[in-house]
Design a protein around this motif. Structure first.
Motif, PDB file in Angstrom:
ATOM      1  N   GLU A  32       7.667 -83.027   6.803  1.00 15.23           N
ATOM      2  CA  GLU A  32       7.336 -82.592   8.159  1.00 15.23           C
ATOM      3  C   GLU A  32       6.206 -83.436   8.715  1.00 15.23           C
ATOM      4  N   PHE A  33       6.407 -83.938   9.934  1.00 21.44           N
ATOM      5  CA  PHE A  33       5.377 -84.697  10.633  1.00 21.44           C
ATOM      6  C   PHE A  33       4.567 -83.728  11.496  1.00 21.44           C
ATOM      7  N   VAL A  34       3.245 -83.729  11.301  1.00 19.49           N
ATOM      8  CA  VAL A  34       2.346 -82.874  12.071  1.00 19.49           C
ATOM      9  C   VAL A  34       1.477 -83.798  12.927  1.00 19.49           C
ATOM     10  N   PRO A  35       1.905 -84.069  14.179  1.00 18.99           N
ATOM     11  CA  PRO A  35       1.207 -85.048  15.014  1.00 18.99           C
ATOM     12  C   PRO A  35      -0.271 -84.707  15.266  1.00 18.99           C
ATOM     13  N   ILE A 115       0.910 -87.831   3.526  1.00 20.58           N
ATOM     14  CA  ILE A 115       0.686 -89.192   4.012  1.00 20.58           C
ATOM     15  C   ILE A 115      -0.214 -89.046   5.238  1.00 20.58           C
ATOM     16  N   LYS A 116      -1.391 -89.648   5.176  1.00 23.86           N
ATOM     17  CA  LYS A 116      -2.374 -89.494   6.252  1.00 23.86           C
ATOM     18  C   LYS A 116      -2.321 -90.673   7.225  1.00 23.86           C
ATOM     19  N   ASN A 117      -2.960 -90.482   8.377  1.00 25.84           N
ATOM     20  CA  ASN A 117      -3.130 -91.513   9.408  1.00 25.84           C
ATOM     21  C   ASN A 117      -1.797 -92.022   9.958  1.00 25.84           C
ATOM     22  N   VAL A 118      -0.877 -91.102  10.246  1.00 24.78           N
ATOM     23  CA  VAL A 118       0.405 -91.461  10.854  1.00 24.78           C
ATOM     24  C   VAL A 118       0.360 -90.979  12.300  1.00 24.78           C
ATOM     25  N   LYS A 119       0.332 -91.929  13.224  1.00 23.10           N
ATOM     26  CA  LYS A 119       0.200 -91.572  14.641  1.00 23.10           C
ATOM     27  C   LYS A 119       1.542 -91.207  15.257  1.00 23.10           C
ATOM     28  N   THR A 120       2.567 -91.999  14.954  1.00 20.11           N
ATOM     29  CA  THR A 120       3.912 -91.735  15.495  1.00 20.11           C
ATOM     30  C   THR A 120       4.945 -92.083  14.430  1.00 20.11           C
ATOM     31  N   ILE A 121       6.110 -91.498  14.593  1.00 19.18           N
ATOM     32  CA  ILE A 121       7.236 -91.855  13.717  1.00 19.18           C
ATOM     33  C   ILE A 121       8.440 -92.157  14.597  1.00 19.18           C
ATOM     34  N   GLU A 122       8.881 -93.392  14.526  1.00 20.58           N
ATOM     35  CA  GLU A 122      10.115 -93.792  15.195  1.00 20.58           C
ATOM     36  C   GLU A 122      11.262 -93.846  14.199  1.00 20.58           C
ATOM     37  N   ILE A 142      17.077 -83.602   1.096  1.00 22.77           N
ATOM     38  CA  ILE A 142      15.918 -83.956   1.913  1.00 22.77           C
ATOM     39  C   ILE A 142      16.083 -83.253   3.260  1.00 22.77           C
ATOM     40  N   LYS A 143      15.049 -82.513   3.646  1.00 22.95           N
ATOM     41  CA  LYS A 143      15.040 -81.825   4.939  1.00 22.95           C
ATOM     42  C   LYS A 143      13.844 -82.362   5.710  1.00 22.95           C
ATOM     43  N   THR A 144      14.077 -82.846   6.915  1.00 22.48           N
ATOM     44  CA  THR A 144      12.984 -83.396   7.712  1.00 22.48           C
ATOM     45  C   THR A 144      12.807 -82.611   9.010  1.00 22.48           C
ATOM     46  N   LYS A 145      11.567 -82.542   9.449  1.00 25.14           N
ATOM     47  CA  LYS A 145      11.231 -82.017  10.765  1.00 25.14           C
ATOM     48  C   LYS A 145      10.242 -83.003  11.364  1.00 25.14           C
ATOM     49  N   ILE A 146      10.773 -83.875  12.212  1.00 18.34           N
ATOM     50  CA  ILE A 146       9.986 -84.970  12.781  1.00 18.34           C
ATOM     51  C   ILE A 146      10.261 -85.030  14.281  1.00 18.34           C
ATOM     52  N   ASN A 147       9.192 -85.081  15.062  1.00 20.97           N
ATOM     53  CA  ASN A 147       9.305 -85.147  16.522  1.00 20.97           C
ATOM     54  C   ASN A 147      10.196 -84.027  17.067  1.00 20.97           C
ATOM     55  N   SER A 148      10.006 -82.832  16.546  1.00 18.57           N
ATOM     56  CA  SER A 148      10.755 -81.629  16.947  1.00 18.57           C
ATOM     57  C   SER A 148      12.248 -81.724  16.652  1.00 18.57           C
ATOM     58  N   LEU A 163      17.929 -93.830   5.996  1.00 21.61           N
ATOM     59  CA  LEU A 163      17.095 -94.283   7.105  1.00 21.61           C
ATOM     60  C   LEU A 163      17.405 -93.399   8.302  1.00 21.61           C
ATOM     61  N   LEU A 164      16.370 -92.744   8.819  1.00 24.18           N
ATOM     62  CA  LEU A 164      16.540 -91.867   9.978  1.00 24.18           C
ATOM     63  C   LEU A 164      15.750 -92.440  11.145  1.00 24.18           C
ATOM     64  N   ASN A 165      16.384 -92.486  12.308  1.00 21.12           N
ATOM     65  CA  ASN A 165      15.722 -92.961  13.526  1.00 21.12           C
ATOM     66  C   ASN A 165      15.401 -91.775  14.412  1.00 21.12           C
ATOM     67  N   PHE A 166      14.199 -91.771  14.961  1.00 25.13           N
ATOM     68  CA  PHE A 166      13.768 -90.683  15.828  1.00 25.13           C
ATOM     69  C   PHE A 166      13.337 -91.176  17.202  1.00 25.13           C
ATOM     70  N   ASN A 167      13.629 -92.434  17.522  1.00 21.19           N
ATOM     71  CA  ASN A 167      13.212 -92.969  18.806  1.00 21.19           C
ATOM     72  C   ASN A 167      14.290 -92.871  19.869  1.00 21.19           C
ATOM     73  N   GLU A 168      15.467 -92.337  19.539  1.00 20.97           N
ATOM     74  CA  GLU A 168      16.499 -92.179  20.555  1.00 20.97           C
ATOM     75  C   GLU A 168      16.218 -90.936  21.377  1.00 20.97           C
ATOM     76  N   ASN A 169      16.633 -90.958  22.612  1.00 20.85           N
ATOM     77  CA  ASN A 169      16.363 -89.828  23.521  1.00 20.85           C
ATOM     78  C   ASN A 169      17.362 -88.733  23.360  1.00 20.85           C
TER      79      ASN A 169
END
Length: 169
Positions: A32-35, A115-122, A142-148, A163-169
């Motif tokens: 999980e990414f916690v921005p 993992i610290k100091n992660v500003k964004t995940i694309e 593997i279960k991910t929660k990144i960028n909602s 490989l997971l991409n999270f920069n698509e709209n």
């Protein structure tokens, strides 16, 4: 008489078919990414007996995954194994996680990583080979929660990278 034997045979057959139980080898890793904290928080859940066996085989026969009987180096062996078997790449750059600790929960161990100091995940690439060296039938969920966005996948010995991409709209 033949009819009775036939009925008896079909009643007993299912009981005999399931006498050898198949054990499943599986782990679950949540990422999980916690921005707000600029942090990727990871929890890996592993069956105690399987994880203990691989640690004994690789590092020290005296390892016991039980709070009451742990040897002093247990956490360093866990960290070393996880660092060797779990690789994460964020935005094309290898990321290093920190082993925060562990918790025993009945027959499962929860390992906490960050993992610290992660500003964004694309994009995030995950290679989870935990327990593959011990069990060829091992599957790592593997279960991910990144960028909602939530995404899940299963890694096997034959397919241990995603490989997971999270920069698509």
């Amino acid at each position: 008489m033949k009819y009775t034997k036939l009925v008896l045979f079909f009643l007993i057959l299912p009981l005999l078919a399931f006498t050898s139980l198949h054990k499943y080898y599986i782990s679950v890793t949540q990422i999980e990414f916690v921005p707000e904290q600029q942090s990727v928080q990871i929890i890996s859940r592993l069956f105690l007996d399987d994880f203990e066996n691989v640690l004994k085989q690789r590092y020290d026969e005296k390892i016991t995954l039980d709070e009451a009987f742990e040897i002093p180096n247990t956490n360093s062996f866990i960290n070393k194994y996880l660092a060797d078997k779990l690789q994460i790449t964020i935005n094309g750059k290898p990321a290093t996680f920190q082993f925060i600790g562990k918790k025993y929960d009945l027959d499962v161990m929860k390992c906490y990583l960050e993992i610290k100091n992660v500003k964004t995940i694309e994009s995030i690439q995950v290679s989870n080979k935990i327990l593959f060296d011990m069990f060829p039938d091992q599957q790592n969920i593997i279960k991910t929660k990144i960028n909602s966005k939530q995404k899940s996948f299963i890694q096997t010995v034959q397919n241990a990278n995603a490989l997971l991409n999270f920069n698509e709209n």
